[in-house]
Design a protein around this motif. Structure first.
Motif, PDB file in Angstrom:
ATOM      1  N   ASN A 468       0.800  -1.215   0.000  1.00 23.34           N
ATOM      2  CA  ASN A 468       0.000   0.000   0.000  1.00 23.34           C
ATOM      3  C   ASN A 468       0.835   1.268   0.000  1.00 23.34           C
ATOM      4  OD1 ASN A 468      -2.414  -1.487   0.111  1.00 23.34           O
ATOM      5  ND2 ASN A 468      -2.272  -1.659   2.364  1.00 23.34           N
ATOM      6  N   VAL A 469       2.150   1.134   0.019  1.00 26.21           N
ATOM      7  CA  VAL A 469       3.025   2.298   0.066  1.00 26.21           C
ATOM      8  C   VAL A 469       3.736   2.427  -1.282  1.00 26.21           C
ATOM      9  CG1 VAL A 469       4.966   3.414   1.231  1.00 26.21           C
ATOM     10  CG2 VAL A 469       3.357   2.003   2.542  1.00 26.21           C
ATOM     11  N   SER A 470       3.742   3.658  -1.810  1.00 22.51           N
ATOM     12  CA  SER A 470       4.439   3.887  -3.063  1.00 22.51           C
ATOM     13  C   SER A 470       5.923   3.629  -2.870  1.00 22.51           C
ATOM     14  CB  SER A 470       4.218   5.327  -3.545  1.00 22.51           C
ATOM     15  OG  SER A 470       4.898   5.548  -4.742  1.00 22.51           O
ATOM     16  N   SER A 471       6.456   2.725  -3.658  1.00 25.21           N
ATOM     17  CA  SER A 471       7.817   2.261  -3.403  1.00 25.21           C
ATOM     18  C   SER A 471       8.863   2.972  -4.245  1.00 25.21           C
ATOM     19  CB  SER A 471       7.909   0.752  -3.652  1.00 25.21           C
ATOM     20  OG  SER A 471       7.555   0.454  -5.002  1.00 25.21           O
ATOM     21  N   SER A 472       8.507   3.405  -5.425  1.00 29.03           N
ATOM     22  CA  SER A 472       9.523   3.970  -6.284  1.00 29.03           C
ATOM     23  C   SER A 472       8.873   4.864  -7.331  1.00 29.03           C
ATOM     24  CB  SER A 472      10.333   2.845  -6.957  1.00 29.03           C
ATOM     25  OG  SER A 472      11.433   3.377  -7.649  1.00 29.03           O
ATOM     26  N   HIS A 473       9.714   5.469  -8.137  1.00 28.92           N
ATOM     27  CA  HIS A 473       9.231   6.338  -9.200  1.00 28.92           C
ATOM     28  C   HIS A 473      10.242   6.356 -10.335  1.00 28.92           C
ATOM     29  CE1 HIS A 473      11.873   9.058  -6.893  1.00 28.92           C
ATOM     30  NE2 HIS A 473      12.094   9.646  -8.052  1.00 28.92           N
ATOM     31  N   VAL A 474       9.796   6.796 -11.505  1.00 32.64           N
ATOM     32  CA  VAL A 474      10.637   6.948 -12.683  1.00 32.64           C
ATOM     33  C   VAL A 474      10.314   8.298 -13.310  1.00 32.64           C
ATOM     34  CG1 VAL A 474       8.963   5.739 -14.140  1.00 32.64           C
ATOM     35  CG2 VAL A 474      11.340   5.922 -14.874  1.00 32.64           C
ATOM     36  N   THR A 475      11.364   9.029 -13.737  1.00 32.85           N
ATOM     37  CA  THR A 475      11.203  10.388 -14.242  1.00 32.85           C
ATOM     38  C   THR A 475      11.705  10.482 -15.670  1.00 32.85           C
ATOM     39  OG1 THR A 475      11.489  11.302 -12.019  1.00 32.85           O
ATOM     40  CG2 THR A 475      11.760  12.816 -13.855  1.00 32.85           C
ATOM     41  N   LEU A 476      10.902  11.092 -16.529  1.00 32.46           N
ATOM     42  CA  LEU A 476      11.265  11.371 -17.909  1.00 32.46           C
ATOM     43  C   LEU A 476      11.348  12.874 -18.124  1.00 32.46           C
ATOM     44  CD1 LEU A 476       9.012   8.805 -19.820  1.00 32.46           C
ATOM     45  CD2 LEU A 476      11.400   8.543 -19.153  1.00 32.46           C
ATOM     46  N   LYS A 477      12.289  13.294 -18.945  1.00 30.63           N
ATOM     47  CA  LYS A 477      12.468  14.708 -19.269  1.00 30.63           C
ATOM     48  C   LYS A 477      12.488  14.855 -20.788  1.00 30.63           C
ATOM     49  CE  LYS A 477      15.355  15.525 -15.181  1.00 30.63           C
ATOM     50  NZ  LYS A 477      16.677  16.033 -14.688  1.00 30.63           N
TER      51      LYS A 477
END
Length: 599
Positions: A468-477
């Protein structure tokens, strides 16, 4: 305390020190040039200062800011009124554009610090003045108002010699000869009703103005300025969408594709697969004409393609939580011209000739709980596929097919199943509503010493299935352009530089033929006429007068050019300005200032 020393040089100063310019903040207060500073009301009341002898009135609605775009006509008149009889030699009414920059230089050991400034006068168009408008005897009578109408047309480009410095490729020079927008001047950074923030620092300013000037030559040949007045206007030139930016993955600041491992469980022990996200450059954000009121926000659409390669057939793709997008605004400025298109990653923070100022503007944030994954078998290799080709999938997955999907990740094994998803990301510029100072955006542009670019960052957060916890992220530019709508071009307009050069040669040929005829030589002298239907010839001069208007006589001391010359090419009018205001490439000036007192 030592007196500040000032050194002027057309070359790069040799005594520049190394230091890291600090551009973490910017002031909202911009100092006006000395020629445009207003005197105090008390001094005017007791008669220590003269009243304004020049008044510039622009036609049109009495908006807070007068805004124009490419091919728009700037109409108005100049009123001259002196308190006593005044003898003059020349009156100039011009449409001018100038860029001013400065880069701080910090000395670590020397007791002084200072800055390196850049100045670039890239536009100066002169209004012909009829002979019957001003007195023939060259004396402005006290209390009499002389009205000088003017009409200028905003050009679509600059003359080639405006960018005379070295460049790496010819494309840079073509960019530098495009008309830049007004920038960094809060007195005109608005939509006609409210002041706005154009996200520019103190270190860069692009100003357009209608300028009226009354001058006289004294007995020793020195030019005296009797009156000078400028009225600033806002220019947002038409800008078409350029081809996508050529991105080199090894050196570019953009991130068009990103892979990331998806860890297992709350404590991230082990991997369930690898997530790949990629995007393409979206279409440009197109600004409306500056004189139009648009209710709907300026928007475009970006698309993110996701792919998940599971570690085993039993591993499920991650749960997508949200996506947050923001825009990075980069203003590049320099005291020396740019030879390449500036980029944030390639910028030298220790440079004393170039600087960069970034701003971040939040765009949107939305949940992704409704986005569905599509499951594919390992035998699918085509660009498109139908739903019948998909293997059985749980009810939580979509049955819709995508037209394409990203390339496999580095952990993908041939023949294994994988999942894909497509995320549409709307991008809209913030509107001018709200309690804070609204933002105003200018088109993407590159000039000799100032550039403006935009980047969109999209951050996707996700979590492992079963947590239930957001574990990670990915960023695009990804880079994004801002284009703008221009005015309506004339029906007949010559687009090539060869046609411009041919007309200039023809006009000078007519002038020389006229001189030969006056000298007594038997040679026909054609009549110089302006054709109002031709509009503006690529920024060289305006052709907006309904009838040809001769210029008033100019004194012989102004360079010996006779008044019978074509009015747009009278060298005397331009030579009356100082070296800092002459047309041409950017000029660099190094100024040393006393160091601030130590506490």
């Amino acid at each position: 305390m030592s007196t500040p020393r000032q050194t002027i040089s057309g070359e790069m100063p040799s005594f520049l020190t190394s230091g890291v310019p600090a551009y973490s903040s910017r002031s909202r207060s911009f100092a006006l040039p000395s020629a445009q500073r207003r005197g105090s009301a008390i001094a005017n009341a007791i008669g220590l200062r003269k009243r304004n002898e020049i008044e510039i009135v622009l036609d049109g609605e009495t908006d807070f800011v007068h805004s124009y775009s490419t091919y728009d006509e700037i109409n108005g008149h100049v009123d001259l009124r002196f308190e006593k009889d005044t003898s003059f030699d020349d009156v100039n009414v011009t449409f001018e554009g100038q860029t001013n920059t400065y880069v701080e230089k910090i000395a670590t050991t020397a007791p002084t610090t200072g800055r390196t400034t850049g100045r670039h006068t890239f536009l100066k168009v002169q209004q012909p003045i009829a002979e019957d408008v001003l007195p023939e005897n060259g004396i402005l009578v006290a209390g009499v108002t002389y009205t000088l109408p003017f009409t200028f047309v905003v050009p679509d480009r600059l003359l080639p010699f405006i960018c005379s410095h070295k460049v790496d490729i010819d494309e840079i020079r073509r960019e530098h000869t495009q008309l830049p927008p007004s920038l960094g001047d809060p007195s005109v950074s608005g939509d006609g009703h409210i002041l706005m923030d154009d996200l520019a620092p103190d270190m860069s300013k692009i100003v357009y103005a209608i300028r009226a000037r009354v001058t006289k030559w004294n007995a020793i040949g020195r030019l005296l300025e009797l009156a000078d007045k400028s009225e600033r206007i806002r220019i947002v030139p038409g800008k078409e969408e350029a081809p996508p930016v050529n991105i080199e993955d090894s050196e570019s600041d953009y991130v068009m594709r990103k892979e990331k491992s998806v860890k297992k469980g709350l404590f991230k022990i082990g991997k369930v697969g690898r997530l790949t996200a990629e995007t393409t450059q979206p279409r440009s954000l197109r600004l409306p004409h500056p004189q139009k009121r648009q209710i709907e926000p300026v928007s475009t659409m970006a698309t993110i393609d996701l792919r998940f390669d599971p570690a085993s057939p039993d591993d499920l793709p991650p749960q997508l939580d949200s996506i947050v997008s923001k825009m990075k605004v980069y203003t590049f400025f320099g005291a020396a011209p740019y030879k390449v298109i500036p980029e944030a990653r390639r910028h030298d923070n220790w440079s004393t000739l170039n600087g960069i100022y970034p701003e971040s503007v939040p765009l949107s944030s939305r949940a992704l709980s409704t986005v569905s994954w599509v499951r594919h078998s390992g035998t699918e290799r085509g660009e498109s596929f139908s739903s019948s080709d998909l293997s059985r999938r749980p009810s939580g997955f979509s049955t819709m097919s995508n037209s394409s999907f990203p390339e496999p990740s580095c952990a993908y094994e041939a023949g294994s199943l994988f999942y894909t998803a497509k995320l549409p990301v709307p991008i809209a510029l913030p509107t001018s509503t709200g309690s804070t100072r609204p933002k105003v955006f200018v088109p993407t542009f590159h000039s000799c010493i100032v550039s403006r670019t935009y980047t969109v960052e999209m951050n996707i957060s996700f979590r492992t299935p079963g947590t239930n916890v957001s574990s990670s992220h990915v960023t695009l530019k990804t880079p994004i352009q801002i284009s703008s709508e221009g005015g309506t071009p004339p029906s007949q307009i010559q687009e090539t530089e060869a046609a411009i050069a041919a007309e200039i040669a023809q006009q000078f040929g007519l002038y020389e033929a006229r001189q030969l005829e006056e000298a007594g030589l038997s040679l026909e002298s054609p009549v110089y006429e302006e054709n109002p239907s031709q509009g503006l010839l690529s920024g060289t001069r305006h052709m907006s007068l309904a009838d040809p208007v001769p210029s008033h006589s100019s004194p012989t001391m102004q360079s010996g050019v006779d008044s019978s010359a074509p009015p747009e090419y009278r060298a005397g009018a331009y030579s009356t300005y100082g070296a800092r205001d002459r047309l041409g490439g950017p000029r660099t000036q190094a100024v040393s200032l006393p160091a601030p007192p130590q506490a």
